[in-house]
Design an enzyme around this catalytic site. Structure first.
Site, PDB file in Angstrom:
ATOM      1  N   PRO A   1     -13.509  -8.618  -5.609  1.00  0.00           N
ATOM      2  CA  PRO A   1     -13.649 -10.031  -5.978  1.00  0.00           C
ATOM      3  C   PRO A   1     -12.920 -10.937  -4.984  1.00  0.00           C
ATOM      4  O   PRO A   1     -11.815 -10.627  -4.553  1.00  0.00           O
ATOM      5  CB  PRO A   1     -13.026 -10.116  -7.371  1.00  0.00           C
ATOM      6  CG  PRO A   1     -12.245  -8.872  -7.560  1.00  0.00           C
ATOM      7  CD  PRO A   1     -12.793  -7.847  -6.619  1.00  0.00           C
ATOM      8  N   GLU A   2     -13.566 -12.008  -4.584  1.00  0.00           N
ATOM      9  CA  GLU A   2     -12.919 -13.005  -3.729  1.00  0.00           C
ATOM     10  C   GLU A   2     -12.559 -14.213  -4.608  1.00  0.00           C
ATOM     11  O   GLU A   2     -12.738 -14.171  -5.824  1.00  0.00           O
ATOM     12  CB  GLU A   2     -13.854 -13.382  -2.566  1.00  0.00           C
ATOM     13  CG  GLU A   2     -14.167 -12.175  -1.678  1.00  0.00           C
ATOM     14  CD  GLU A   2     -15.042 -12.511  -0.452  1.00  0.00           C
ATOM     15  OE1 GLU A   2     -14.932 -13.619   0.077  1.00  0.00           O
ATOM     16  OE2 GLU A   2     -15.829 -11.643  -0.048  1.00  0.00           O
TER      17      GLU A   2
ATOM     18  N   ARG B   1      -9.929   2.383  -9.207  1.00  0.00           N
ATOM     19  CA  ARG B   1      -9.064   2.900  -8.137  1.00  0.00           C
ATOM     20  C   ARG B   1      -7.575   2.656  -8.361  1.00  0.00           C
ATOM     21  O   ARG B   1      -6.757   3.065  -7.556  1.00  0.00           O
ATOM     22  CB  ARG B   1      -9.539   2.342  -6.796  1.00  0.00           C
ATOM     23  CG  ARG B   1     -10.946   2.846  -6.494  1.00  0.00           C
ATOM     24  CD  ARG B   1     -11.436   2.434  -5.139  1.00  0.00           C
ATOM     25  NE  ARG B   1     -10.661   3.027  -4.059  1.00  0.00           N
ATOM     26  CZ  ARG B   1     -10.865   2.744  -2.779  1.00  0.00           C
ATOM     27  NH1 ARG B   1     -11.793   1.888  -2.430  1.00  0.00           N
ATOM     28  NH2 ARG B   1     -10.128   3.318  -1.850  1.00  0.00           N
TER      29      ARG B   1
ATOM     30  N   LYS C   1      -5.948 -14.941  -5.353  1.00  0.00           N
ATOM     31  CA  LYS C   1      -6.666 -13.997  -6.210  1.00  0.00           C
ATOM     32  C   LYS C   1      -5.783 -13.425  -7.316  1.00  0.00           C
ATOM     33  O   LYS C   1      -6.191 -12.514  -8.029  1.00  0.00           O
ATOM     34  CB  LYS C   1      -7.266 -12.871  -5.356  1.00  0.00           C
ATOM     35  CG  LYS C   1      -8.334 -13.418  -4.411  1.00  0.00           C
ATOM     36  CD  LYS C   1      -9.181 -12.339  -3.815  1.00  0.00           C
ATOM     37  CE  LYS C   1      -8.488 -11.650  -2.683  1.00  0.00           C
ATOM     38  NZ  LYS C   1      -9.359 -10.648  -2.041  1.00  0.00           N
TER      39      LYS C   1
ATOM     40  N   ARG D   1     -14.977  -5.229   9.841  1.00  0.00           N
ATOM     41  CA  ARG D   1     -15.973  -5.354   8.788  1.00  0.00           C
ATOM     42  C   ARG D   1     -17.346  -5.664   9.354  1.00  0.00           C
ATOM     43  O   ARG D   1     -17.466  -6.329  10.388  1.00  0.00           O
ATOM     44  CB  ARG D   1     -15.589  -6.499   7.824  1.00  0.00           C
ATOM     45  CG  ARG D   1     -14.197  -6.393   7.243  1.00  0.00           C
ATOM     46  CD  ARG D   1     -14.029  -5.216   6.299  1.00  0.00           C
ATOM     47  NE  ARG D   1     -14.913  -5.306   5.154  1.00  0.00           N
ATOM     48  CZ  ARG D   1     -14.594  -5.912   4.008  1.00  0.00           C
ATOM     49  NH1 ARG D   1     -13.411  -6.448   3.855  1.00  0.00           N
ATOM     50  NH2 ARG D   1     -15.455  -5.946   3.010  1.00  0.00           N
TER      51      ARG D   1
END
Ligand SMILES: [Zn+2]
Length: 284
Positions: free
Chosen positions: A2-3, A124, A55, A274
């Site tokens: 999520p950003e 995770r 975040k 990326r």
């Protein structure tokens, strides 16, 4: 992962539903250091406000000097369940994620006095829930870079962040210690909007370009929040909503497709480690 827009969407959703509700207890399924202390502090308490720092979500508890830090990191999810209806946010990949809760990835469950529940799932386990006092909270928050939606994030600020840097603009936009909340998706979209190649060295950008990057960052993040972020799953919440920004993505995930602005084939390369997509015609 999520950003910023996805985390802001969760914050707005939860604020509408859980503020001032009495928490009966916190059920800790994945025991961790400080768990008992957290349960003790939270039981019988209520959430007065939900703040967001980049975040990181902060539940401001009614009991003075009690704050709950919640970070979803890579795979965290917050799922609010009221009877058969659920509202989920974070790393939701499929309908399965939210069925039969708790599931094997559920780490904590908030039980509210009205029978509703808030599940914290994390495949995770990089995410966390942590009880802190005000001083500790401020210490954590101070480590984050500037929020791109903060009015203090302007052309001057971005120029100062780029000073003495030899890297490229995408790396700077994604450097959480400098600017917090922008990840791979929105960095590519911001570069496209600003007409800047993601691998362009920051040293070569002029003041006008910095201005454009700042205004594009704000515009894109605000629009993404309006559309509840970018969700690649078919998950819809109990009000039938899903993260719709995927429809508005101009370059991310569109390598080799035609640029929506000029028709040129979009190219991909690796920037900041990326996969990165850009238009070779519109981005210089
Ligand atoms: Zn183009």
């Amino acid at each position: 992962m999520p950003e910023l827009p996805e985390v802001e969407t969760i914050r707005e959703d939860l604020k509408k539903r859980i503020l001032h509700k009495k928490i009966q207890t916190l059920e800790v399924l994945d025991k961790h250091a400080g768990a008992m202390e957290t349960v003790k502090a939270i039981s019988g308490n209520s959430i007065q406000d939900i703040e967001r720092y980049c975040k990181l979500l902060v539940f401001v508890l009614e009991k003075q000097d009690n704050f709950l830090l919640i970070h979803l990191k890579m795979t965290g999810q917050l799922i609010y369940q009221m009877k058969s209806c659920v509202v989920a946010g974070g790393h939701v990949q499929s309908e399965k994620d939210i069925q039969n809760l708790p599931n094997s990835y559920t780490r904590d469950v908030f039980h509210f006095a009205d029978g509703t529940k808030l599940f914290f799932n994390d495949v995770r386990r990089f995410g966390y829930i942590k009880l802190v006092n005000k001083v500790e909270k401020e210490k954590v928050v101070a480590k984050y870079g500037i929020d791109p939606l903060d009015t203090k994030f302007n052309q001057e600020k971005l120029i100062s962040l780029a000073e003495n840097k030899s890297g490229n603009i995408k790396t700077l936009l994604m450097n959480q210690k400098e600017i917090a909340g922008i990840g791979n998706i929105y960095a590519d979209e911001i570069c496209f909007c600003a007409g800047v190649r993601p691998n362009r060295r920051v040293k070569t950008l002029n003041a006008d370009k910095y201005e454009k990057i700042v205004s594009c960052a704000k515009k894109i993040l605000k629009l993404a929040i309006k559309h509840r972020g970018t969700s690649f799953s078919d998950y819809r919440d109990c009000e039938g909503r899903k993260g719709n920004y995927v429809k508005y993505l101009k370059v991310y995930g569109r390598a080799k497709e035609k640029c929506l602005a000029c028709g040129t084939q979009l190219k991909s390369l690796r920037v900041a480690g990326r996969g990165t997509v850009f238009c070779p015609h519109d981005q210089k």
